[in-house]
Motif scaffolding. Sequence first.
Motif, short mmCIF file in Angstrom:
data_model
loop_
_atom_site.label_atom_id
_atom_site.label_comp_id
_atom_site.label_asym_id
_atom_site.label_seq_id
_atom_site.Cartn_x
_atom_site.Cartn_y
_atom_site.Cartn_z
N UNK A 177 0.77 -1.12 0.03
CA UNK A 177 0.04 -0.10 0.03
C UNK A 177 0.95 1.32 0.12
N UNK A 178 1.98 1.21 0.94
CA UNK A 178 2.82 2.63 0.87
C UNK A 178 3.65 2.44 -0.56
N UNK A 179 4.02 1.47 -1.05
CA UNK A 179 4.95 1.53 -2.50
C UNK A 179 4.08 1.75 -3.54
N UNK A 180 2.63 1.35 -3.62
CA UNK A 180 1.76 1.62 -4.82
C UNK A 180 0.65 2.62 -4.92
N UNK A 181 0.79 3.29 -3.59
CA UNK A 181 -0.21 4.43 -3.49
C UNK A 181 0.06 5.54 -4.48
N UNK A 182 1.33 6.10 -4.61
CA UNK A 182 1.56 6.98 -5.40
C UNK A 182 1.00 6.83 -7.06
N UNK A 183 0.71 5.43 -7.27
CA UNK A 183 0.27 5.07 -8.52
C UNK A 183 -1.21 4.86 -8.68
N UNK A 184 -1.87 5.13 -7.60
CA UNK A 184 -3.19 5.20 -7.23
C UNK A 184 -3.74 3.65 -7.33
#
Length: 255
Positions: A177-184
């Motif tokens: 979640x932390x890693x991929x959040x910036x990619x929505x």
Amino acid sequence: MLPSTVFPDLKDRSILITGGGSGIGASLTEGFVAQGAKVAFIDIARESSTALVETLEKKYGSRPLYLDADLRDLDALRQAAAKAEAAHGPVTVLVNNAAWDDRHAVEDVTEDYWNLNQSINLRPQFFAVQAVLPGMKKAGGGAIVNFTSISFMINQGDLPVYTAAKAGVIGLTKGLAGALGPDKIRVNAIAPGWVMTERQKTLWVTEEGLKAHLGKQCLKEEVLPDDMVGPCLFLASDAARMLTAQTLIVDGGCL
């Protein structure tokens, strides 16, 4: 019984479900098909998976794509994910459902058994995400739902290697979640209680054991595979737009 709620944004979405041919997975496959999604599922159980495809096509007029692959084989997993994308477009909802809740004693666990257990219950969840990630990013975002279990939360003692994997799923969920959040891309987990699948009823359920477990639940009814569908649809849908890094416990109020 499947939920009656309709999530319009799930219609025509490309969905990939692991272990989608039986048990909880079969209910999830049907649940997404019923929403009008384009569903692909991975399973090694050919007979039950093929029967499920035929049943759902007759019931909904929509044929899910069955992908025969062993999740322990990471190349086979990657190939299956590629086939799902080729058939339905980039996967924008991944449901990591597959698991193996084999009972075992601490004294009997070997290194090979440990590795086998993790290769089913934890490792594929990461590599399934990795396999669909380029397409999900290209599509502008998506949702990942990882299935864990309350077994490690209640200190269940007859499957410690499994509970270690299921605890790991929550750590993986939060890290992703932390890693991929910036990619929505949202990443959440569902922790079922004791779900009365055919496998559970055949191998583990006794009248006395079930009665004792129901006594711990706030809701005094058996938890069924279909009860996992509504929570999963919700987490996959835009209704959960700002919900990520969370674990949703669905156990009838056992915890």
